[in-house]
Write a protein that holds these residues in place. Structure first.
Motif, mmCIF file in Angstrom:
data_model
loop_
_atom_site.group_PDB
_atom_site.id
_atom_site.type_symbol
_atom_site.label_atom_id
_atom_site.label_comp_id
_atom_site.label_asym_id
_atom_site.label_seq_id
_atom_site.Cartn_x
_atom_site.Cartn_y
_atom_site.Cartn_z
ATOM 1 N N PRO A 1 0.816 -1.229 0.000
ATOM 2 C CA PRO A 1 0.000 0.000 0.000
ATOM 3 C C PRO A 1 0.841 1.268 0.000
ATOM 4 C CG PRO A 1 -0.914 -1.594 1.534
ATOM 5 C CD PRO A 1 0.408 -2.137 1.103
ATOM 6 N N ALA A 2 1.860 1.320 0.836
ATOM 7 C CA ALA A 2 2.722 2.499 0.871
ATOM 8 C C ALA A 2 3.453 2.672 -0.452
ATOM 9 C CB ALA A 2 3.725 2.381 2.016
ATOM 10 N N PHE A 3 3.883 1.571 -1.056
ATOM 11 C CA PHE A 3 4.556 1.656 -2.352
ATOM 12 C C PHE A 3 3.633 2.230 -3.419
ATOM 13 C CE2 PHE A 3 4.871 -0.494 -6.493
ATOM 14 C CZ PHE A 3 6.041 0.094 -6.958
ATOM 15 N N PHE A 4 2.391 1.764 -3.480
ATOM 16 C CA PHE A 4 1.461 2.249 -4.493
ATOM 17 C C PHE A 4 1.199 3.749 -4.324
ATOM 18 C CE2 PHE A 4 -0.356 -2.280 -4.604
ATOM 19 C CZ PHE A 4 0.496 -2.632 -5.651
ATOM 20 N N VAL A 5 0.990 4.176 -3.089
ATOM 21 C CA VAL A 5 0.724 5.596 -2.840
ATOM 22 C C VAL A 5 1.956 6.434 -3.156
ATOM 23 C CG1 VAL A 5 0.185 7.308 -1.069
ATOM 24 C CG2 VAL A 5 -1.094 5.156 -1.157
ATOM 25 N N ALA A 6 3.132 5.962 -2.750
ATOM 26 C CA ALA A 6 4.363 6.707 -3.020
ATOM 27 C C ALA A 6 4.643 6.798 -4.517
ATOM 28 C CB ALA A 6 5.538 6.044 -2.306
ATOM 29 N N THR A 7 4.316 5.746 -5.266
ATOM 30 C CA THR A 7 4.521 5.766 -6.713
ATOM 31 C C THR A 7 3.643 6.821 -7.374
ATOM 32 O OG1 THR A 7 5.131 3.418 -6.746
ATOM 33 C CG2 THR A 7 4.384 4.384 -8.825
ATOM 34 N N VAL A 8 2.378 6.862 -6.976
ATOM 35 C CA VAL A 8 1.482 7.878 -7.516
ATOM 36 C C VAL A 8 1.974 9.268 -7.142
ATOM 37 C CG1 VAL A 8 -0.874 8.796 -7.441
ATOM 38 C CG2 VAL A 8 -0.498 6.318 -7.549
ATOM 39 N N ASN A 9 2.437 9.423 -5.911
ATOM 40 C CA ASN A 9 2.933 10.722 -5.462
ATOM 41 C C ASN A 9 4.151 11.158 -6.267
ATOM 42 O OD1 ASN A 9 3.019 12.943 -3.394
ATOM 43 N ND2 ASN A 9 5.001 11.991 -2.964
ATOM 44 N N ALA A 10 5.104 10.242 -6.505
ATOM 45 C CA ALA A 10 6.285 10.574 -7.303
ATOM 46 C C ALA A 10 5.890 10.947 -8.725
ATOM 47 C CB ALA A 10 7.253 9.392 -7.307
ATOM 48 N N TRP A 11 4.928 10.229 -9.280
ATOM 49 C CA TRP A 11 4.433 10.525 -10.637
ATOM 50 C C TRP A 11 3.830 11.920 -10.690
ATOM 51 C CZ3 TRP A 11 -0.434 11.444 -12.780
ATOM 52 C CH2 TRP A 11 -0.527 11.331 -14.160
ATOM 53 N N LEU A 12 3.039 12.276 -9.681
ATOM 54 C CA LEU A 12 2.419 13.603 -9.642
ATOM 55 C C LEU A 12 3.472 14.700 -9.532
ATOM 56 C CD1 LEU A 12 -0.619 12.883 -7.292
ATOM 57 C CD2 LEU A 12 -0.716 13.389 -9.744
ATOM 58 N N PHE A 13 4.485 14.485 -8.721
ATOM 59 C CA PHE A 13 5.541 15.485 -8.588
ATOM 60 C C PHE A 13 6.257 15.717 -9.910
ATOM 61 C CE2 PHE A 13 4.983 15.911 -4.153
ATOM 62 C CZ PHE A 13 5.804 16.937 -3.710
ATOM 63 N N LEU A 14 6.588 14.608 -10.604
ATOM 64 C CA LEU A 14 7.274 14.759 -11.880
ATOM 65 C C LEU A 14 6.352 15.360 -12.944
ATOM 66 C CD1 LEU A 14 9.355 11.458 -12.163
ATOM 67 C CD2 LEU A 14 10.237 13.779 -11.898
ATOM 68 N N ARG A 15 5.115 14.980 -12.890
ATOM 69 C CA ARG A 15 4.170 15.394 -13.923
ATOM 70 C C ARG A 15 3.797 16.873 -13.802
ATOM 71 N NH1 ARG A 15 2.399 13.229 -18.807
ATOM 72 N NH2 ARG A 15 0.425 14.228 -19.355
ATOM 73 N N TYR A 16 3.629 17.341 -12.566
ATOM 74 C CA TYR A 16 3.038 18.668 -12.385
ATOM 75 C C TYR A 16 3.917 19.677 -11.639
ATOM 76 C CZ TYR A 16 -1.124 16.214 -13.925
ATOM 77 O OH TYR A 16 -2.018 15.468 -14.662
ATOM 78 N N LEU A 17 4.965 19.222 -10.965
ATOM 79 C CA LEU A 17 5.764 20.137 -10.164
ATOM 80 C C LEU A 17 7.221 20.234 -10.609
ATOM 81 C CD1 LEU A 17 4.410 19.251 -6.605
ATOM 82 C CD2 LEU A 17 3.756 21.187 -8.046
ATOM 83 N N ALA A 18 7.661 19.325 -11.453
ATOM 84 C CA ALA A 18 9.057 19.339 -11.876
ATOM 85 C C ALA A 18 9.312 20.474 -12.869
ATOM 86 C CB ALA A 18 9.416 17.996 -12.514
ATOM 87 N N PRO A 19 10.547 20.976 -12.923
ATOM 88 C CA PRO A 19 10.894 22.035 -13.887
ATOM 89 C C PRO A 19 10.794 21.535 -15.331
ATOM 90 C CG PRO A 19 12.549 21.855 -12.150
ATOM 91 C CD PRO A 19 11.666 20.660 -12.028
ATOM 92 N N ASP A 20 10.738 22.460 -16.258
ATOM 93 C CA ASP A 20 10.720 22.116 -17.682
ATOM 94 C C ASP A 20 11.992 21.357 -18.051
ATOM 95 O OD1 ASP A 20 8.328 23.442 -17.918
ATOM 96 O OD2 ASP A 20 9.230 25.312 -18.619
ATOM 97 N N GLY A 21 11.828 20.387 -18.924
ATOM 98 C CA GLY A 21 12.965 19.608 -19.386
ATOM 99 C C GLY A 21 13.215 18.340 -18.600
ATOM 100 N N TRP A 22 12.531 18.155 -17.486
ATOM 101 C CA TRP A 22 12.683 16.931 -16.714
ATOM 102 C C TRP A 22 11.819 15.819 -17.314
ATOM 103 C CZ3 TRP A 22 13.569 17.074 -10.767
ATOM 104 C CH2 TRP A 22 14.633 17.925 -10.475
#
Length: 398
Positions: free
Chosen positions: A114-135
């Motif tokens: 469960p923690a892995f699934f939630v953390a994976t979604v969280n990492a995806w959201l960070f990269l998708r919506y909060l990471a700088p351009d070019g990442w």
């Protein structure tokens, strides 16, 4: 590869080192050994320092190089050794009681996934919506592939968080431990044969891969099964076997020396022009980490030498270490890069990444890992576990 001697916990022998099994009682009356918490905290800190000072600037070139760099992949490998030790030490709990091993296996999955699934979604959201351009900008298919842990099985899928390579290896170890504990491979000569095969087979495979042309499918299977890290599980199981009197010192030393040598091999590259390349500092640190675990297993609890406040802090950090491991890397990279935009320097960026990992790990542990584990174990005890203990209810019951 993990445990596995068919001996119930109630029959745990007092070892030649004076340690009853893998647990002792501290002066405060608790059977928890702070030694293991110290090691767990130290290994997780090594992971975070490695990622923040070396991997981050290496992968994302717009992150400033750090004033101090720790370029050695050690922490995650030692965490696998530690995990193997505790798999071996806990799979036997409940002894031969019906359903005990299945409940242990379910408990491991309930803690891990469960923690892995939630953390994976969280990492995806960070990269998708909060990471700088070019990442790296992962899509929905990338998210599904990461949730399915398909990284090593198909070159199309990248990691949303590079730390997660250890998760499927631990899952395989849990499954193998549960099967071996109940079967003939979990004791005596057969167990020792499995240990040596798990050490030698990856070495043969490494040589074959380095000297022969192999297709992508070969690499997917070899990497997907984690052959490059089997020696770490063997090292952890051997520490447990030695600490409980199941291995004599010469046999134990032979296994550990070969396991550390195997780590040198599996982390080496053999280039026709550049020649042999090995991170010997990392190899030495792996050996020292295994030695520290052995001392923790057979010696007095280190917590007796520390102030009570330090013990409480270490135990708290160890308790959230899995959450920290899951959340520190991708989230930390984004935090470092955004802090850099505000003028934060390299050293403070590293500190921010570590603090972010601790805070996010605590939140994941408190909000997801522990409550999900409690609910999944309650479901097991009310359903599959109940049937496993008493059998299916009679058709005459109302």
């Amino acid at each position: 590869m993990t445990d596995i001697v068919s001996r119930p916990a109630s029959a745990e022998p007092r070892t030649p080192h004076g340690v009853p099994g893998s647990r002792t009682t501290t002066p405060g009356g608790s059977s928890r050994r702070v030694s293991w918490d110290v090691l767990r905290c130290g290994f997780v800190l090594l992971v975070m320092i490695y990622h923040s000072t070396f991997i981050g600037p290496l992968v994302y070139h717009d992150i400033l190089p750090k004033n101090y760099t720790f370029p050695h992949q050690v922490g995650a490998s030692l965490l696998l050794v530690l995990s193997a030790y505790f798999v071996a030490a806990t799979v036997r709990r409940g002894g031969a009681r019906r359903g005990a091993t299945a409940r242990w296996w379910w408990g491991k999955l309930a803690r891990l996934l469960p923690a892995f699934f939630v953390a994976t979604v969280n990492a995806w959201l960070f990269l998708r919506y909060l990471a700088p351009d070019g990442w790296y900008l992962p899509g929905k298919k990338d998210l599904l592939a990461n949730l399915a842990m398909a990284w090593h099985w198909d070159a199309r899928w990248g990691f949303v968080d590079g730390s997660y390579w250890t998760i499927p290896l631990q899952l395989m170890a849990f499954c193998l431990a549960a099967v071996m504990w109940k079967g003939p491979l979990g004791r005596g000569v057969a167990l020792r044969a499995v240990i040596w095969v798990a050490l030698l087979l990856p070495a043969v495979q490494w040589w074959f891969r380095a000297t022969h042309e192999t297709g992508p499918a070969y690499g997917y299977v070899v990497d997907g099964l984690g052959l490059f890290r089997w020696h770490l599980f063997v090292a952890g199981v051997a520490v447990w076997m030695y600490s409980t009197g199941r291995l004599r010192l010469p046999h134990f030393l032979a296994i550990e020396v070969l396991a550390v040598g195997q780590h040198a091999l599996q982390t080496s590259t053999l280039d026709p022009t550049a020649g042999w390349s090995t991170d010997w500092i990392a190899v030495v640190l792996i050996g020292l980490g295994v030695a520290a675990m052995t001392l923790a297993a057979v010696g007095p609890d280190w917590g007796t030498w520390l102030p009570a406040r330090a013990n409480r802090l270490i135990t708290w950090l160890a308790g959230i270490s899995y959450g920290v491991f899951l959340t520190h890397q991708t989230v930390g990279y984004v935090v470092m890069r955004r802090a850099q935009q505000l003028g934060v320097g390299p050293t403070l960026q590293t500190g921010l990444m570590i603090l972010t990992g601790v805070a996010a790990g605590w939140l994941l542990t408190k909000a997801v890992e522990r409550p999900a584990h409690r609910r999944l174990m309650a479901w097991w005890d009310a359903g599959p576990g109940r049937y496993g203990r008493v059998g299916a209810p009679s058709s005459t019951n109302s």
